[in-house]
Design a protein around this motif. Structure first.
Motif, PDB file in Angstrom:
ATOM      1  N   ALA A   1      20.498  16.133  14.682  1.00  0.00           N
ATOM      2  CA  ALA A   1      21.514  16.312  15.722  1.00  0.00           C
ATOM      3  C   ALA A   1      20.958  15.931  17.088  1.00  0.00           C
ATOM      4  CB  ALA A   1      22.007  17.752  15.736  1.00  0.00           C
ATOM      5  N   ALA A   2      19.687  16.248  17.340  1.00  0.00           N
ATOM      6  CA  ALA A   2      19.071  15.892  18.618  1.00  0.00           C
ATOM      7  C   ALA A   2      18.972  14.378  18.772  1.00  0.00           C
ATOM      8  CB  ALA A   2      17.693  16.528  18.736  1.00  0.00           C
ATOM      9  N   ALA A   3      18.644  13.690  17.672  1.00  0.00           N
ATOM     10  CA  ALA A   3      18.580  12.227  17.709  1.00  0.00           C
ATOM     11  C   ALA A   3      19.962  11.637  17.952  1.00  0.00           C
ATOM     12  CB  ALA A   3      17.999  11.702  16.401  1.00  0.00           C
ATOM     13  N   THR A   4      20.971  12.208  17.328  1.00  0.00           N
ATOM     14  CA  THR A   4      22.346  11.739  17.518  1.00  0.00           C
ATOM     15  C   THR A   4      22.776  11.899  18.971  1.00  0.00           C
ATOM     16  OG1 THR A   4      22.914  12.314  15.236  1.00  0.00           O
ATOM     17  CG2 THR A   4      24.739  12.036  16.782  1.00  0.00           C
ATOM     18  N   LEU A   5      22.447  13.042  19.558  1.00  0.00           N
ATOM     19  CA  LEU A   5      22.769  13.293  20.964  1.00  0.00           C
ATOM     20  C   LEU A   5      22.098  12.254  21.854  1.00  0.00           C
ATOM     21  CD1 LEU A   5      23.992  15.167  23.171  1.00  0.00           C
ATOM     22  CD2 LEU A   5      21.862  16.484  23.064  1.00  0.00           C
ATOM     23  N   THR A   6      20.856  11.913  21.549  1.00  0.00           N
ATOM     24  CA  THR A   6      20.119  10.918  22.329  1.00  0.00           C
ATOM     25  C   THR A   6      20.784   9.549  22.246  1.00  0.00           C
ATOM     26  OG1 THR A   6      18.032  12.094  21.934  1.00  0.00           O
ATOM     27  CG2 THR A   6      17.891   9.808  22.647  1.00  0.00           C
ATOM     28  N   VAL A   7      21.072   9.115  21.025  1.00  0.00           N
ATOM     29  CA  VAL A   7      21.635   7.780  20.809  1.00  0.00           C
ATOM     30  C   VAL A   7      23.040   7.664  21.383  1.00  0.00           C
ATOM     31  CG1 VAL A   7      22.400   6.136  19.043  1.00  0.00           C
ATOM     32  CG2 VAL A   7      20.221   7.338  18.777  1.00  0.00           C
ATOM     33  N   ASP A   8      23.863   8.676  21.158  1.00  0.00           N
ATOM     34  CA  ASP A   8      25.278   8.597  21.542  1.00  0.00           C
ATOM     35  C   ASP A   8      25.549   8.928  23.011  1.00  0.00           C
ATOM     36  OD1 ASP A   8      25.818   7.948  18.950  1.00  0.00           O
ATOM     37  OD2 ASP A   8      26.653   9.898  18.386  1.00  0.00           O
ATOM     38  N   THR A   9      24.647   9.694  23.632  1.00  0.00           N
ATOM     39  CA  THR A   9      24.938  10.168  24.986  1.00  0.00           C
ATOM     40  C   THR A   9      23.870   9.762  26.001  1.00  0.00           C
ATOM     41  OG1 THR A   9      26.150  12.052  24.058  1.00  0.00           O
ATOM     42  CG2 THR A   9      25.500  12.199  26.379  1.00  0.00           C
ATOM     43  N   TYR A  10      22.695  10.336  25.898  1.00  0.00           N
ATOM     44  CA  TYR A  10      21.706  10.164  26.960  1.00  0.00           C
ATOM     45  C   TYR A  10      21.064   8.775  26.974  1.00  0.00           C
ATOM     46  CZ  TYR A  10      22.392  15.038  27.941  1.00  0.00           C
ATOM     47  OH  TYR A  10      22.963  16.232  28.294  1.00  0.00           O
ATOM     48  N   GLY A  11      20.926   8.163  25.814  1.00  0.00           N
ATOM     49  CA  GLY A  11      20.352   6.819  25.763  1.00  0.00           C
ATOM     50  C   GLY A  11      21.342   5.784  25.272  1.00  0.00           C
ATOM     51  N   LYS A  12      22.622   6.037  25.493  1.00  0.00           N
ATOM     52  CA  LYS A  12      23.669   5.201  24.894  1.00  0.00           C
ATOM     53  C   LYS A  12      23.654   3.758  25.381  1.00  0.00           C
ATOM     54  CE  LYS A  12      27.247   6.595  28.235  1.00  0.00           C
ATOM     55  NZ  LYS A  12      28.583   7.224  28.382  1.00  0.00           N
ATOM     56  N   ASP A  13      23.063   3.482  26.548  1.00  0.00           N
ATOM     57  CA  ASP A  13      23.034   2.120  27.088  1.00  0.00           C
ATOM     58  C   ASP A  13      21.731   1.388  26.783  1.00  0.00           C
ATOM     59  OD1 ASP A  13      25.567   2.484  28.261  1.00  0.00           O
ATOM     60  OD2 ASP A  13      24.662   3.415  30.039  1.00  0.00           O
ATOM     61  N   LEU A  14      20.883   1.987  25.943  1.00  0.00           N
ATOM     62  CA  LEU A  14      19.553   1.424  25.699  1.00  0.00           C
ATOM     63  C   LEU A  14      19.429   0.680  24.372  1.00  0.00           C
ATOM     64  CD1 LEU A  14      17.369   4.415  26.975  1.00  0.00           C
ATOM     65  CD2 LEU A  14      18.013   2.330  28.205  1.00  0.00           C
ATOM     66  N   GLY A  15      20.490   0.653  23.594  1.00  0.00           N
ATOM     67  CA  GLY A  15      20.421  -0.029  22.307  1.00  0.00           C
ATOM     68  C   GLY A  15      19.561   0.696  21.286  1.00  0.00           C
ATOM     69  N   LEU A  16      19.474   2.023  21.401  1.00  0.00           N
ATOM     70  CA  LEU A  16      18.682   2.812  20.453  1.00  0.00           C
ATOM     71  C   LEU A  16      19.349   2.820  19.083  1.00  0.00           C
ATOM     72  CD1 LEU A  16      17.981   5.907  22.763  1.00  0.00           C
ATOM     73  CD2 LEU A  16      16.537   3.884  22.444  1.00  0.00           C
ATOM     74  N   THR A  17      18.536   2.999  18.054  1.00  0.00           N
ATOM     75  CA  THR A  17      19.079   3.068  16.692  1.00  0.00           C
ATOM     76  C   THR A  17      18.875   4.460  16.121  1.00  0.00           C
ATOM     77  OG1 THR A  17      17.014   2.414  15.570  1.00  0.00           O
ATOM     78  CG2 THR A  17      18.471   0.646  16.344  1.00  0.00           C
ATOM     79  N   MET A  18      19.830   4.910  15.331  1.00  0.00           N
ATOM     80  CA  MET A  18      19.731   6.230  14.717  1.00  0.00           C
ATOM     81  C   MET A  18      18.524   6.320  13.798  1.00  0.00           C
ATOM     82  SD  MET A  18      21.518   8.782  15.543  1.00  0.00           S
ATOM     83  CE  MET A  18      21.048   9.725  14.096  1.00  0.00           C
TER      84      MET A  18
END
Length: 361
Positions: A271-288
């Protein structure tokens, strides 16, 4: 416009809000009757008002800071009396941000903070550590370099970033390795030269480039510095001497929120990774895939230890302080524990908040 779904952590905040509305009248009556006690500051957050605060992150907004993201998303900072807490992305120097007064806390490591204190007399202290084990490693590939032991370094070509040169020198010194037996190539942070076979090894992070190699099916081989002569705390919280003396309650409130955020993140790294990818790092092209792997490694191998299980997150035991100081000395930095660490705030936090959320180990 479709609204993004709430994270599990946000839903906790919503639940708390609902409960607060339900008892609003009772709270109003209580506050009126206790008006003479209003305005007291405490790390529990009751009646505290700290305004805005800021924390300098050492890197981009990826899962490395999942505990900070959860603390913000779940409302722990606002619960503790902050109007907002700005999580400032890096890469940036934690020490420079704190010294300049631009941030209240900086996230760095014992080596960088110890260096500016010892060499420049910087009025700073480390007040806690997220990582109990530093994540630095010499990364190679099974088919390129295959550096699985110190002996395997001989004759190899290693890519080392300028920011990590002093740590690399300390690594060679503490392990009594002749620098002339290894070729060092100045590099940036993109490990493509290693993946392309241009160098044999790479100064890397277990939670970053090593995962990239793993996900690319490149058979990564790690030589962790923590297991080879250089154990020290990392992802450390750095504060100014002035704030420690004069803004103790504010710093303690930040620590309480951080502890709660990291406890939740450790208990639910996906869930913490999902929060990072979808919200806080959403403009960085992070992958789940990568962020989840990093979250899991942090939750099981870096943030928790026997010491944190016994004494709470961010603990820096006497033994770990000594190991960190030994590493600094190997890097040519002579400093004592009193000059580098001030763990009195963390001790007060746990004494005043015995019911802090516990994490699963």
């Amino acid at each position: 416009m479709t609204q993004a779904p709430l994270s599990p952590f946000t839903r906790r905040s919503v639940k708390r809000l609902g409960q607060g509305v339900a008892v609003a009248a009772a709270l109003t009556l209580l506050l009126t009757s206790c008006a003479s006690d209003a305005g007291s500051d405490s790390a529990s957050g009751e009646d505290a008002s700290f305004g805005d605060a800021s924390i300098q992150l050492s890197w981009i907004k990826n899962t490395e800071f999942m505990g900070e993201f959860v603390a913000d998303d779940a409302g722990y900072f606002t619960d503790l009396g902050f109007d907002s807490v700005d999580l400032v992305p890096g890469p940036a120097s934690a020490e420079a941000g704190v010294i300049s007064g631009n941030v209240d806390l900086g996230i760095g490591n014992a080596i960088s903070t110890g260096t500016v204190i010892a060499e420049e007399g910087a009025p700073l202290k480390i007040i806690g550590a997220t990582y109990q084990k530093n994540p630095f490693t010499i990364l190679s590939l099974k088919g390129v370099g295959n550096i699985a032991s110190l002996a395997d370094l001989k004759g190899k070509t290693i890519g080392v970033q300028a920011s990590n040169q002093s740590l690399w020198d300390a690594f060679l010194k503490v392990n009594e390795i002749d620098p002339s037996t290894i070729t060092v190539v100045p590099v940036e942070y993109d490990p493509t030269p290693l993946f392309n076979g241009e160098v044999d090894g790479w100064f890397a992070y277990l939670t970053n480039e090593s995962i990239d190699a793993e996900l690319a099916g490149l058979d990564p081989v790690n030589l962790p510095l923590a297991d080879n002569g250089l154990p020290f705390v990392a992802e450390t919280f750095t504060a100014s001497d002035d704030a420690i003396a004069n803004d103790r309650e504010k710093l303690k409130a930040l620590l309480v929120a951080e502890i709660k955020g990291w406890s939740d993140a450790i208990n639910d790294p996906t869930a913490a990774a999902t929060l990072t990818v979808d919200t806080y790092g959403k403009d960085l092209g992070l992958t789940m895939e990568k962020e989840t792997r990093q979250a899991e490694i942090q939750a099981t191998d870096l943030v928790v230890s026997d010491d944190t299980a016994a004494n709470g997150l961010f603990t820096i035991s006497d033994a770990l302080q000594k190991e960190s100081l030994k590493t600094l000395k190997a890097a040519g930095i002579d400093i004592d524990a009193k000059s580098l660490f001030d763990l009195s705030l963390l001790a007060e936090v746990y004494k005043e908040n015995p019911d802090l959320v516990k994490y699963s180990k």
